[in-house]
Design a protein around this motif. Structure first.
Motif, mmCIF file in Angstrom:
data_model
loop_
_atom_site.group_PDB
_atom_site.id
_atom_site.type_symbol
_atom_site.label_atom_id
_atom_site.label_comp_id
_atom_site.label_asym_id
_atom_site.label_seq_id
_atom_site.Cartn_x
_atom_site.Cartn_y
_atom_site.Cartn_z
ATOM 1 N N SER A 97 14.753 -5.792 -5.249
ATOM 2 C CA SER A 97 15.319 -5.266 -4.005
ATOM 3 C C SER A 97 14.300 -5.326 -2.874
ATOM 4 O O SER A 97 14.618 -5.747 -1.753
ATOM 5 N N LEU B 89 13.787 -8.792 -1.332
ATOM 6 C CA LEU B 89 14.807 -9.262 -0.394
ATOM 7 C C LEU B 89 14.315 -9.110 1.041
ATOM 8 O O LEU B 89 14.522 -10.002 1.880
ATOM 9 N N SER C 270 12.807 -12.136 3.398
ATOM 10 C CA SER C 270 13.506 -12.357 4.672
ATOM 11 C C SER C 270 12.530 -12.379 5.838
ATOM 12 O O SER C 270 12.599 -13.252 6.711
ATOM 13 N N ASN D 189 18.855 -3.990 2.612
ATOM 14 C CA ASN D 189 18.095 -5.169 2.197
ATOM 15 C C ASN D 189 18.999 -6.397 2.093
ATOM 16 O O ASN D 189 18.618 -7.501 2.494
ATOM 17 N N LEU D 190 20.204 -6.208 1.534
ATOM 18 C CA LEU D 190 21.148 -7.324 1.406
ATOM 19 C C LEU D 190 21.617 -7.812 2.771
ATOM 20 O O LEU D 190 21.725 -9.027 3.014
ATOM 21 N N ALA E 19 18.910 -9.799 4.376
ATOM 22 C CA ALA E 19 18.806 -11.109 3.727
ATOM 23 C C ALA E 19 19.942 -12.036 4.161
ATOM 24 O O ALA E 19 19.731 -13.239 4.362
ATOM 25 N N ALA F 282 24.867 -12.544 -0.240
ATOM 26 C CA ALA F 282 24.242 -11.309 0.240
ATOM 27 C C ALA F 282 25.261 -10.429 0.957
ATOM 28 O O ALA F 282 25.337 -9.215 0.714
#
Length: 468
Positions: free
Chosen positions: A80, A83, A87, A130-131, A134, A162
């Protein structure tokens, strides 16, 4: 005498070293992760493949998948956190140069609790942020090479996965893929509005389809249909009904009274006494309130909720404004769980998972470190909202290949924060973590190649033309 060339160490390399060092430091200080009750409950769901809470099924499945690799949450925390680190590292390829100002800013960023501590906390709010970051980082890479002979399918696929996961991990996480689809439409606009509409709508539909498939496949077979969404909406309805009566005692509850007069009395006199815009949890201190609320049929609760919204919007809006003020402005930061460290939860969960509740000296040191920031702008969603808004404005003014994508990320974070005006039930600082993270990422992106240098060159060129 021949002199050897000195090895050059560029700002881009220095920024990479700073971000990777920050990532390693985060792991060293936080592994195997900090777990609250929510973390333990969803880890238990993922490991045992059951449904016991109304949290996102996909998040429990993700925790279970990493737990199967190595028991606990250590591998999950590492993945996690990377990510975000990955990025931010990828941002360097979006600009023609990297300034040393970005290196200094990156060094300061990795030392803030936002990056140093929060990535070690096992919360869905952190993974969602985080997703989403990303996803926009992947779209920015696609924008950079959009006109290349080969379509950047790898970047588009990364963005799709993502965003699809983000929409499942957080109940209002759909905001990120919607803004991502708008950004994708902008990327394709150079080839006409039909191409823009096809890519934007197609990307959104594909993301939603993959997201729904993720949600369906992550649901344990023996658990039946997922009721998490409907249960969450009903809790918001309960809170709004009680809040409206609390701020305006003359609000009638005719629909509830007609079905169950005792429930109406429980809400009007017992629940409103415990009501606070700080969080809904205090209502759980009285079991009679819970029995009265959950004993009502869905149609009665939602009909009463709708009646308050349409017939008494003043009471609803006052309640909602107070609740949003608490989650957005956090007037008493200590009451809003600004940071969490250690492991704590019911003995039944910790025993079942084989995880001992603890607060190690290193955890206490981390908490003490975070308190240095509590009364500063770095623990203020209002400050980060202003930063995000200003950064988005500068990027939309410059409007280069990846600028609009990063601006869309910042605007999605602002919209995500605004959505809590309708759904917030507590002021926990983590709920708007995406806003803080996106604002920091946006400022770092701007610092890579600050626009003031270009503006100064334009002004100098304009002055020369005027003089000529």
């Amino acid at each position: 005498m021949m002199t050897l060339p000195r090895p050059s160490f560029t700002a881009s390399q220095a920024l990479g070293a700073v971000l990777l060092t920050g990532y390693v430091l985060m792991l060293a200080l936080n592994l195997p992760g900090h777990l609250s009750y929510d973390s333990l409950a969803q880890l238990h769901e993922g490991r045992m493949q059951v449904r016991e809470t109304w949290g996102p099924a996909l998040y429990a499945w993700i925790l279970g998948a990493f737990d199967s690799i190595s028991p606990g949450t250590g591998v999950y925390v590492a993945a996690s956190g990377f990510l975000v680190t990955g990025s931010l590292l990828s941002f360097r390829g979006l600009r023609r140069q990297v300034s040393w100002a970005a290196v200094i800013l990156g060094a300061l960023m990795v030392l803030t609790p936002t990056l140093l501590i929060y990535h070690g906390v096992v919360w869905k709010d952190v993974l969602f942020a985080n997703l989403a970051l990303a996803g926009f980082a992947c779209l920015a890479q696609a924008a950079r090479v959009w006109d290349a002979p080969r379509r950047p399918w790898w970047a588009l696929a990364g963005a799709l996965l993502a965003f699809a996961a983000a929409a499942q991990v957080r109940q209002n996480g759909l905001v990120a893929p919607v803004f991502g689809a708008c950004a994708l439409a902008w990327i394709a606009y150079a080839r006409g509005w039909r191409s823009s509409a096809a890519w934007g709508l197609g990307g959104l539909v594909a993301t939603l389809a993959v997201s729904m498939a993720m949600g369906f496949l992550s649901q344990p077979a023996q658990a039946g249909p997922d009721q998490a969404g409907s249960r969450g909406v009903r809790i918001v309805a309960h809170y709004d009904i009680i809040g409206a009566v609390a701020v305006k005692p003359t609000v009638p509850l005719d629909i509830i009274r007609a079905h169950d007069p005792l429930a109406e009395q429980q809400i009007r006199y017992r629940a409103t006494a415990l009501y606070t815009p700080e969080r809904v949890d205090y209502l759980g201190q009285d079991d009679q309130i819970g029995l009265a609320l959950w004993g009502l049929p869905d149609e009665v609760v939602f009909a009463q909720w709708g009646a308050i919204l349409t017939q008494h919007p003043d009471a609803y809006l006052k309640h909602r404004w107070d609740v949003f003020r608490w989650v957005f402005a956090t007037p008493k930061i200590d009451a809003c769980l600004p940071v969490y460290v250690g492991v704590s939860g019911p003995e039944t969960l910790t025993t079942a998972l084989g995880i001992a509740p603890l607060m190690e000296p290193s955890d206490q040191a981390l908490y003490n470190y975070s308190t240095w920031y509590l009364d500063t702008p770095l623990f203020s969603h209002v400050f980060f909202a202003l930063v995000a808004l200003a950064s988005a404005g500068v990027l939309l003014w410059r409007r280069e290949a990846a600028d609009v994508i990063i601006a869309a990320m910042l605007l999605s974070a602002l919209a995500f924060a605004a959505s809590f005006a309708l759904i917030s039930i507590a002021c926990d600082y983590r709920y708007l973590y995406y806003l803080d993270l996106a604002a920091m990422a946006g400022v770092l992106y701007l610092a890579l190649d600050p626009p003031y240098g270009r503006l100064r060159r334009r002004l100098r060129w304009s002055q020369r033309e005027t003089a000529a």
